[in-house]
Write a protein that holds these residues in place. Structure first.
Motif, mmCIF file in Angstrom:
data_model
loop_
_atom_site.group_PDB
_atom_site.id
_atom_site.type_symbol
_atom_site.label_atom_id
_atom_site.label_comp_id
_atom_site.label_asym_id
_atom_site.label_seq_id
_atom_site.Cartn_x
_atom_site.Cartn_y
_atom_site.Cartn_z
ATOM 1 N N MET A 204 28.002 17.903 -0.308
ATOM 2 C CA MET A 204 27.527 17.246 -1.361
ATOM 3 C C MET A 204 26.441 16.364 -1.096
ATOM 4 O O MET A 204 26.530 15.626 -0.173
ATOM 5 N N SER A 205 25.327 16.469 -1.831
ATOM 6 C CA SER A 205 24.237 15.804 -1.502
ATOM 7 C C SER A 205 24.353 14.384 -2.080
ATOM 8 O O SER A 205 25.149 13.729 -2.856
ATOM 9 N N LEU A 206 23.847 13.249 -1.304
ATOM 10 C CA LEU A 206 23.926 11.843 -1.362
ATOM 11 C C LEU A 206 23.269 11.441 -2.885
ATOM 12 O O LEU A 206 23.912 10.721 -3.476
ATOM 13 N N ALA A 207 22.256 12.089 -3.187
ATOM 14 C CA ALA A 207 21.764 12.016 -4.439
ATOM 15 C C ALA A 207 22.759 12.105 -5.838
ATOM 16 O O ALA A 207 23.064 11.512 -6.616
ATOM 17 N N PHE A 208 23.549 13.418 -5.455
ATOM 18 C CA PHE A 208 24.734 13.682 -6.490
ATOM 19 C C PHE A 208 25.758 12.770 -6.520
ATOM 20 O O PHE A 208 26.352 12.345 -7.585
ATOM 21 N N ILE A 209 25.919 12.404 -5.172
ATOM 22 C CA ILE A 209 27.272 11.268 -5.079
ATOM 23 C C ILE A 209 26.842 10.008 -5.708
ATOM 24 O O ILE A 209 27.756 9.299 -6.390
ATOM 25 N N ALA A 210 25.551 9.666 -5.672
ATOM 26 C CA ALA A 210 25.193 8.485 -6.182
ATOM 27 C C ALA A 210 25.202 8.409 -7.822
ATOM 28 O O ALA A 210 25.307 7.405 -8.412
ATOM 29 N N LEU A 211 24.818 9.510 -8.211
ATOM 30 C CA LEU A 211 24.704 9.818 -9.562
ATOM 31 C C LEU A 211 25.850 10.278 -10.525
ATOM 32 O O LEU A 211 25.992 10.291 -11.636
ATOM 33 N N LEU A 212 27.027 10.570 -9.543
ATOM 34 C CA LEU A 212 28.294 11.098 -10.218
ATOM 35 C C LEU A 212 28.951 10.229 -11.117
ATOM 36 O O LEU A 212 29.441 10.651 -12.022
ATOM 37 N N PRO A 213 29.047 8.779 -10.763
ATOM 38 C CA PRO A 213 29.690 7.886 -11.629
ATOM 39 C C PRO A 213 29.085 7.755 -12.898
ATOM 40 O O PRO A 213 29.678 7.472 -13.984
ATOM 41 N N PHE A 214 27.817 7.866 -13.136
ATOM 42 C CA PHE A 214 26.955 7.743 -14.313
ATOM 43 C C PHE A 214 27.329 9.021 -15.209
ATOM 44 O O PHE A 214 27.535 9.040 -16.409
ATOM 45 N N VAL A 215 27.525 10.364 -14.376
ATOM 46 C CA VAL A 215 27.837 11.510 -15.057
ATOM 47 C C VAL A 215 29.555 11.295 -15.693
ATOM 48 O O VAL A 215 29.892 11.755 -16.871
ATOM 49 N N VAL B 139 39.797 11.179 -16.198
ATOM 50 C CA VAL B 139 38.361 11.423 -15.677
ATOM 51 C C VAL B 139 37.688 10.534 -14.791
ATOM 52 O O VAL B 139 37.036 10.862 -13.903
ATOM 53 N N ALA B 140 38.082 9.319 -15.001
ATOM 54 C CA ALA B 140 37.330 8.091 -13.981
ATOM 55 C C ALA B 140 37.806 8.409 -12.882
ATOM 56 O O ALA B 140 37.168 8.108 -11.856
ATOM 57 N N GLY B 141 39.252 8.433 -12.507
ATOM 58 C CA GLY B 141 39.703 8.723 -11.417
ATOM 59 C C GLY B 141 39.261 10.093 -10.555
ATOM 60 O O GLY B 141 38.947 9.948 -9.357
ATOM 61 N N ALA B 142 39.321 11.139 -11.334
ATOM 62 C CA ALA B 142 38.759 12.385 -10.766
ATOM 63 C C ALA B 142 37.055 12.099 -10.207
ATOM 64 O O ALA B 142 36.934 12.753 -9.054
ATOM 65 N N VAL B 143 36.466 11.471 -11.145
ATOM 66 C CA VAL B 143 34.994 11.680 -10.728
ATOM 67 C C VAL B 143 34.861 10.502 -9.414
ATOM 68 O O VAL B 143 34.117 10.698 -8.292
ATOM 69 N N THR B 144 35.608 9.367 -9.288
ATOM 70 C CA THR B 144 35.630 8.433 -8.085
ATOM 71 C C THR B 144 36.152 9.104 -7.007
ATOM 72 O O THR B 144 35.814 8.870 -6.114
ATOM 73 N N MET B 145 37.231 9.843 -7.326
ATOM 74 C CA MET B 145 37.754 10.566 -6.139
ATOM 75 C C MET B 145 36.899 11.424 -5.478
ATOM 76 O O MET B 145 36.587 11.779 -4.343
ATOM 77 N N ALA B 146 36.224 12.234 -6.372
ATOM 78 C CA ALA B 146 35.211 13.443 -5.977
ATOM 79 C C ALA B 146 33.999 12.757 -4.982
ATOM 80 O O ALA B 146 33.539 13.103 -4.098
ATOM 81 N N ALA B 147 33.645 11.359 -5.628
ATOM 82 C CA ALA B 147 32.457 10.724 -4.895
ATOM 83 C C ALA B 147 33.000 10.120 -3.788
ATOM 84 O O ALA B 147 32.274 10.140 -2.589
ATOM 85 N N PHE B 148 34.195 9.799 -3.502
ATOM 86 C CA PHE B 148 34.860 9.196 -2.262
ATOM 87 C C PHE B 148 35.018 10.303 -1.253
ATOM 88 O O PHE B 148 34.670 10.111 -0.253
ATOM 89 N N ILE B 149 35.325 11.593 -1.727
ATOM 90 C CA ILE B 149 35.648 12.723 -0.924
ATOM 91 C C ILE B 149 34.198 13.225 -0.326
ATOM 92 O O ILE B 149 34.121 13.409 0.806
ATOM 93 N N GLY B 150 33.072 13.154 -1.373
ATOM 94 C CA GLY B 150 31.828 13.085 -0.726
ATOM 95 C C GLY B 150 31.220 12.579 0.193
ATOM 96 O O GLY B 150 30.752 12.922 1.106
ATOM 97 N N ILE B 151 31.638 11.258 0.227
ATOM 98 C CA ILE B 151 31.117 10.438 1.215
ATOM 99 C C ILE B 151 32.191 10.515 2.555
ATOM 100 O O ILE B 151 31.314 10.543 3.699
ATOM 101 N N VAL B 152 33.143 10.782 2.441
ATOM 102 C CA VAL B 152 34.114 11.168 3.549
ATOM 103 C C VAL B 152 33.648 11.988 4.326
ATOM 104 O O VAL B 152 33.709 11.997 5.603
ATOM 105 N N ARG B 153 33.150 13.209 3.687
ATOM 106 C CA ARG B 153 32.868 14.394 4.431
ATOM 107 C C ARG B 153 31.523 14.290 5.193
ATOM 108 O O ARG B 153 30.996 14.822 6.221
ATOM 109 N N HIS B 154 30.633 12.956 5.061
ATOM 110 C CA HIS B 154 29.684 12.783 5.752
ATOM 111 C C HIS B 154 29.906 11.759 6.992
ATOM 112 O O HIS B 154 29.046 11.482 7.690
ATOM 113 N N ILE B 155 31.343 11.321 7.006
ATOM 114 C CA ILE B 155 31.650 10.475 8.175
ATOM 115 C C ILE B 155 31.176 10.989 9.480
ATOM 116 O O ILE B 155 30.803 10.123 10.463
#
Length: 134
Positions: free
Chosen positions: A1-12, A26-42
């Motif tokens: 997942m791209s960092l730009a997409f992760i950064a804009l995901l909470p606005f979506v 919805v809020a939990g799913a979006v936040t969890m998706a962004a969290f998983i996206g960041i974790v994949r870059h660890i």
């Protein structure tokens, strides 16, 4: 997942809360998706490289939205998204009445803070900094 997409995901997610019937889900799913996206870059960040993404914003003027994830950005992104998940979970069971407005503003603030943590140029940093004042 791209960092730009992760950064804009909470606005979506803030827009999706408007049309959804379960704002906490919805809020939990979006936040969890962004969290998983960041974790994949660890692994890449722990290997010593920085992950970056760029969106050409106004290419005629040389302005772009550039995001970078390094060790410090990783720490703050995980804190922002992790605490956001805990706040969403707590608010779902503590607040009474309609919560869609609360979750919308929470996602907007979370997106602004995540944008600050991941921004790689001063223009985008100022834009996200000003969004936090909303």
């Amino acid at each position: 997942m791209s960092l730009a997409f992760i950064a804009l995901l909470p606005f979506v997610g803030a827009v999706l809360v408007l049309v959804g019937r379960a704002p906490a889900v919805v809020a939990g799913a979006v936040t969890m998706a962004a969290f998983i996206g960041i974790v994949r870059h660890i692994p890449a960040v722990l290997a010593g490289t920085s992950v970056s993404a760029q969106i050409d914003w106004l290419p005629a003027y040389g302005l772009n939205a550039r995001f970078m994830l390094d060790g410090l950005g990783l720490l703050f992104a995980l804190l922002i998204l992790g605490m956001g998940l805990l706040i969403i979970l707590y608010a779902q069971f503590y607040l009474t009445g309609p919560k869609d407005r609360f979750f919308r503003y929470l996602l907007l603030f979370q997106g602004a803070m995540l944008g600050i943590a991941l921004s790689d140029n001063i223009l985008i940093l100022v834009v996200f900094w000003e969004i936090t004042s909303v």
